[in-house]
Scaffold this motif. Sequence first.
Motif, PDB file in Angstrom:
ATOM      1  N   THR A   1       0.838  -1.213   0.000  1.00  0.00           N
ATOM      2  CA  THR A   1       0.000   0.000   0.000  1.00  0.00           C
ATOM      3  C   THR A   1       0.873   1.263   0.000  1.00  0.00           C
ATOM      4  N   ASP A   2       2.062   1.200   0.597  1.00  0.00           N
ATOM      5  CA  ASP A   2       2.921   2.400   0.575  1.00  0.00           C
ATOM      6  C   ASP A   2       3.766   2.480  -0.697  1.00  0.00           C
ATOM      7  N   LEU A   3       4.130   1.337  -1.285  1.00  0.00           N
ATOM      8  CA  LEU A   3       4.947   1.327  -2.499  1.00  0.00           C
ATOM      9  C   LEU A   3       4.307   0.393  -3.533  1.00  0.00           C
ATOM     10  N   PRO A   4       3.273   0.880  -4.253  1.00  0.00           N
ATOM     11  CA  PRO A   4       2.554  -0.008  -5.188  1.00  0.00           C
ATOM     12  C   PRO A   4       3.465  -0.596  -6.269  1.00  0.00           C
ATOM     13  N   LYS A   5       4.542   0.089  -6.617  1.00  0.00           N
ATOM     14  CA  LYS A   5       5.465  -0.455  -7.625  1.00  0.00           C
ATOM     15  C   LYS A   5       6.702  -1.074  -6.980  1.00  0.00           C
ATOM     16  N   GLY A   6       6.601  -1.450  -5.713  1.00  0.00           N
ATOM     17  CA  GLY A   6       7.720  -2.067  -5.027  1.00  0.00           C
ATOM     18  C   GLY A   6       8.824  -1.062  -4.744  1.00  0.00           C
ATOM     19  N   LYS A   7       9.949  -1.578  -4.267  1.00  0.00           N
ATOM     20  CA  LYS A   7      11.081  -0.700  -3.927  1.00  0.00           C
ATOM     21  C   LYS A   7      12.270  -0.955  -4.842  1.00  0.00           C
ATOM     22  N   LEU A   8      12.406  -2.196  -5.281  1.00  0.00           N
ATOM     23  CA  LEU A   8      13.654  -2.586  -5.940  1.00  0.00           C
ATOM     24  C   LEU A   8      13.666  -2.112  -7.393  1.00  0.00           C
ATOM     25  N   ARG A   9      14.822  -1.616  -7.802  1.00  0.00           N
ATOM     26  CA  ARG A   9      14.941  -0.974  -9.120  1.00  0.00           C
ATOM     27  C   ARG A   9      15.156  -2.009 -10.211  1.00  0.00           C
ATOM     28  N   GLN A  10      14.427  -1.806 -11.310  1.00  0.00           N
ATOM     29  CA  GLN A  10      14.475  -2.784 -12.408  1.00  0.00           C
ATOM     30  C   GLN A  10      15.899  -2.994 -12.930  1.00  0.00           C
ATOM     31  N   LEU A  11      16.535  -1.922 -13.375  1.00  0.00           N
ATOM     32  CA  LEU A  11      17.816  -2.088 -14.093  1.00  0.00           C
ATOM     33  C   LEU A  11      18.958  -2.533 -13.195  1.00  0.00           C
ATOM     34  N   PHE A  12      18.913  -2.086 -11.942  1.00  0.00           N
ATOM     35  CA  PHE A  12      20.076  -2.294 -11.073  1.00  0.00           C
ATOM     36  C   PHE A  12      19.936  -3.514 -10.175  1.00  0.00           C
ATOM     37  N   GLU A  13      18.703  -3.925  -9.902  1.00  0.00           N
ATOM     38  CA  GLU A  13      18.493  -5.011  -8.938  1.00  0.00           C
ATOM     39  C   GLU A  13      17.630  -6.128  -9.513  1.00  0.00           C
ATOM     40  N   VAL A  14      16.454  -5.747 -10.039  1.00  0.00           N
ATOM     41  CA  VAL A  14      15.459  -6.771 -10.424  1.00  0.00           C
ATOM     42  C   VAL A  14      15.898  -7.541 -11.674  1.00  0.00           C
ATOM     43  N   PHE A  15      16.261  -6.851 -12.747  1.00  0.00           N
ATOM     44  CA  PHE A  15      16.602  -7.552 -13.990  1.00  0.00           C
ATOM     45  C   PHE A  15      17.866  -8.418 -13.840  1.00  0.00           C
ATOM     46  N   PRO A  16      18.940  -7.888 -13.229  1.00  0.00           N
ATOM     47  CA  PRO A  16      20.123  -8.762 -13.106  1.00  0.00           C
ATOM     48  C   PRO A  16      19.827 -10.034 -12.317  1.00  0.00           C
ATOM     49  N   PHE A  17      19.082  -9.909 -11.210  1.00  0.00           N
ATOM     50  CA  PHE A  17      18.790 -11.127 -10.432  1.00  0.00           C
ATOM     51  C   PHE A  17      17.772 -12.016 -11.135  1.00  0.00           C
ATOM     52  N   ALA A  18      16.867 -11.414 -11.902  1.00  0.00           N
ATOM     53  CA  ALA A  18      15.925 -12.243 -12.689  1.00  0.00           C
ATOM     54  C   ALA A  18      16.729 -13.094 -13.663  1.00  0.00           C
ATOM     55  N   PHE A  19      17.703 -12.466 -14.303  1.00  0.00           N
ATOM     56  CA  PHE A  19      18.529 -13.192 -15.278  1.00  0.00           C
ATOM     57  C   PHE A  19      19.314 -14.312 -14.580  1.00  0.00           C
ATOM     58  N   THR A  20      19.834 -14.019 -13.403  1.00  0.00           N
ATOM     59  CA  THR A  20      20.579 -15.040 -12.652  1.00  0.00           C
ATOM     60  C   THR A  20      19.657 -16.209 -12.281  1.00  0.00           C
TER      61      THR A  20
END
Length: 281
Positions: A214-233
Amino acid sequence: MTEIIEAIKRASIEIKSIIEEGDTSKSDNQNSTGDTQLKLDIASDIVIENEFKKISSVKQIVSEEQENIVDINKDGKYLIAYDPLDGSSLVDVNLSVGSIYGIYENDFTGTNIIASVYVVFGPRVEMVIADGKSVKMYRLQKGEFNYIQDIKLNEKGKLKAPGSTQACWLPHHKEMVDKFFKDGYRLRYSGGMVPDLHQILLKGGGLFSYPSTTDLPKGKLRQLFEVFPFAFTYESAGGQAIDGFKRVLEIPTTHIHDTSPCFFGSNEEINIVKEAYKHNV
Ligand code: AFP
């Protein structure tokens, strides 16, 4: 690509000293996500930028700690997005932290990531490289990164790392997390995504979540720097990474500092997330 990996190794050896000896206090600056930068964040960022500037195959870089993309070589092939020292607020309590790198071609979008690297600074320094087919772990020993093992996720794990403010969880998310614990999952959450995701990878599987709240509807973690690299891993290790509904790597990026809800895990846990979320768009 080899020269990029060599640059990351050199930067990591310097960042290790910065963590061990550097000043953990706050600077007077805020980054573009509004976080107050620590002096450690800024020092690590400078080290990495200086390394990448020397490499002719690098076209552009963008750091979580900087507002804009930096042009390096117009004829370069690779674009690198990096978080120099993720979880830096944990250094003063001596918990593990990490650097995260996503290597892209053409543009900074999830579908164009071609490799990811992260480095965990804990009791040991370990570097993990994913290339889409495999995930390989190296350990810093006497100044050299030596190959240790390949990492593969099991179909199902035992660990659960539930991020964000619990008071702001949506009801279906809370119900799902409670169910994992009822089913015997053990809590493992340090507040540093690099060590938390590293632990799940090395212990065979489980689920890390940083949902829409409810406070962060789009989450906190940044796509390019955190989410995409770990998704790829995670995908390279045989697992999955979704935003609750679809692969995070298919989410369009409209701004370099965009964030996204995210779930990383082995297949069984991710399928449970999809089931829990499917009626809650
Ligand atoms: P900092 O870099 O500000 O310490 O944040 C770390 C982080 O981005 C990520 O590494 C953690 O998983 C996440 O934030 C923790 O956030 P919560 O404390 O809201 O769960």
